[in-house]
Design an enzyme around this catalytic site. Sequence first.
Site, mmCIF file in Angstrom:
data_model
loop_
_atom_site.group_PDB
_atom_site.id
_atom_site.type_symbol
_atom_site.label_atom_id
_atom_site.label_comp_id
_atom_site.label_asym_id
_atom_site.label_seq_id
_atom_site.Cartn_x
_atom_site.Cartn_y
_atom_site.Cartn_z
ATOM 1 N N LYS A 170 -17.350 3.180 19.707
ATOM 2 C CA LYS A 170 -17.476 2.147 19.954
ATOM 3 C C LYS A 170 -16.325 0.945 20.270
ATOM 4 C CE LYS A 170 -17.444 -0.980 16.805
ATOM 5 N NZ LYS A 170 -15.955 -2.346 16.746
ATOM 6 N N THR B 140 -9.040 3.149 21.499
ATOM 7 C CA THR B 140 -9.691 2.526 21.063
ATOM 8 C C THR B 140 -10.365 1.883 19.528
ATOM 9 O OG1 THR B 140 -11.803 1.402 22.034
ATOM 10 C CG2 THR B 140 -11.784 3.591 21.683
ATOM 11 N N GLU C 151 -17.374 -7.236 26.378
ATOM 12 C CA GLU C 151 -17.861 -8.691 26.290
ATOM 13 C C GLU C 151 -18.624 -9.602 26.716
ATOM 14 O OE1 GLU C 151 -16.943 -8.744 21.244
ATOM 15 O OE2 GLU C 151 -15.580 -9.500 22.341
#
Lengths: 409, 409
Positions: free
Chosen positions: A183, A194, A281
């Site tokens: 995620k 990450t 994003e």
Amino acid sequence: MAQLQRSPLAPAGFPVLPAIAGVTLATGNSGIRYKGRDDVLFARFVPGTTVAGLLTRNSMPGAPVTWCRANLARGSAGALVVNAGNANVYTGAAGDRAVEETAAAAAKIAGCVAEDVYVASTGVIGVPLPAEKIAALLPALGNGEGDFEAAAKAICTTDTFPKGASATATIGGDRVTIAGIAKGSGMIQPDMATMLAFVFTDANLPAEVLDSILREANDRSFNAITVDSDTSTSDTLLAFATGRAGNRHVSDPADPLLDEFRAALEAVLVDLAKQVVRDGEGASKFITVQLGGAKDDLSARRIALSIANSPLVKTAIAGEDANWGRIAMAIGKSGEPIRMEAVRITIGGVQIAANGGLDPAYREADVVPHMKGQEIEITVDVGIGDGRATVWTCDLTHGYISINADYRS
Amino acid sequence: MAQLQRSPLAPAGFPVLPAIAGVTLATGNSGIRYKGRDDVLFARFVPGTTVAGLLTRNSMPGAPVTWCRANLARGSAGALVVNAGNANVYTGAAGDRAVEETAAAAAKIAGCVAEDVYVASTGVIGVPLPAEKIAALLPALGNGEGDFEAAAKAICTTDTFPKGASATATIGGDRVTIAGIAKGSGMIQPDMATMLAFVFTDANLPAEVLDSILREANDRSFNAITVDSDTSTSDTLLAFATGRAGNRHVSDPADPLLDEFRAALEAVLVDLAKQVVRDGEGASKFITVQLGGAKDDLSARRIALSIANSPLVKTAIAGEDANWGRIAMAIGKSGEPIRMEAVRITIGGVQIAANGGLDPAYREADVVPHMKGQEIEITVDVGIGDGRATVWTCDLTHGYISINADYRS
């Protein structure tokens, strides 16, 4: 929090992931932050499962990171608990107690010691985590093989799609399977992993061997991506090996018997890492920066990251502008050794700059169709050596501003 | 290129700047890129003028930077030519010839050698500069004392207001005057100077002394600002001292006779540097990051820059959100030594975090009025030493994306 629109760079759907012998998965809703979706993943492992991991180098790490770091040297795992919505970061002594409470509850169900329970949290920083809600949920969760898609969804926060990947390999003739989930979509420039990624395999591997292979693969996957240059306080990559494939014991990570497994693990991590970028994003373009001709591979990585993190490069690409001048600036600001008069910049296969200036043959019209696409390829040679690196990133758009100026509200 | 709206953070108007004895200023339009505005500044200096300067550390510097760097050791200046609209960066051998042509034309008029002509360019990268247009313009320009506001306007690119500042000081009882102008609003994280800044004084100072004082002041001004972390290929700060104030000769930069001048020069540079931030592309908030308790001043600067450059911190402030969790993340990702359990974070005088967690007395409502203002004050103590630094930056808004996704089109 408003539902975010699925990234335009998202894959068509969640891949079919094979079950991993020795791993059971369950998900549920803790009621901590999200309604109407699962926000806790509970994975259990058969006895003998080994573990390796990489954790954020951010010096303000979350309590779960500190917990995992302390226990990884043991090399053994019985369970994994992940919650989304609250990162349990910068929560002081209460944060440590929340991890302990979670681990104790999971250990009781999984039949292992608390130190063999791995814990990860993602979400808001600085808000105390009500671990009792997780502890109350765990006993109610099922005990089947489980569903990787549900698991991948349960760990999402601002992600717009769940991320999974798998591969198979043989070790000494025995087939082994790897499945992973991840995620992350903001606060992404892993310094070593990450935000959250979990890999499960039925391979039979000592923890030290798994650790060595994981580090190497991480270097060419999660360490090669960036969304916004911000390194999370929760970055966690854990790999669990149940041993159920029953392959021959290998004690040296360099043993050629592991070549296929090494490649398969790297493929899974690269796949997951790219999915994280594709969910960057506000991302509207997926950007690959291939850097060659550097002093060494580390220098190449630094220059590639300087390009990939430059707000001016990222906004130019958002504007579909092949603004190679900004790429030149970003090469120069890296501070790494280059030979300016030998630098070559190519975008989408079209050479734009060479020999310290614009290529006389370059016509902007040649690169326009590439810039209008979703996959942007920047290739740079800095003309002094053999060092090379590939870095993946996304563009910087109004979407990033909208998501991040409103996240907490 | 569309006219940009004046920054909401702009000062009320251009300050009244005094003429500097020994300096003449003239501006004109070269026709290179802009219509209907001056785009060339031509400054001439009386014989005996000394010069010091700091130039970008970007390793892909513009031809004018290379020219200035080669000549600064001479310490003498006869003229300065600045053009806006074309940066003469990454233009190969033709770029060097363009600088030589410009310098030769200016030297002829100023009555000095070409090596005493300082040249700076700002604007688009990678487009050959038609220096003949500048050479043709220079003889037509006037010869009066000139107008600093016109000079400041002539060097602007995406700037939304011209930038100037002045101060006076005495050296051994003699009054000296300093006036400066600057430009810059994007590609701003000077590694040693902002995009372009020029300071003029009538003080009588040897070049070595001027250089020493300039470096020190630069460190606490232009080296302490960031808009977008991108270091320009053209960053140039030059200071010219005509000697016309006739003050006593001082040969040691540490001489207390220079204390007042040192403070005055720093005040002018800080004022100009802050104006550059106030014109940061898309800026809606001016942010001061005060960092204390670090290992040393350099470490404090690095942590402050990590906060000031974090896209997540900058977007949170754009959204008027006192998101101290992102500040904590940015402290941690700096990699600098800190003591997590002693970190204190204060915004607008309201203590939010202390002792490794949220301050129990903190109420978000207390900080809301501050976040709605235009001037945001972030104060951080990392609890291990006496190192301190102040860094100025602006927020990251949709305006930045709009400006930079469209700049070339």
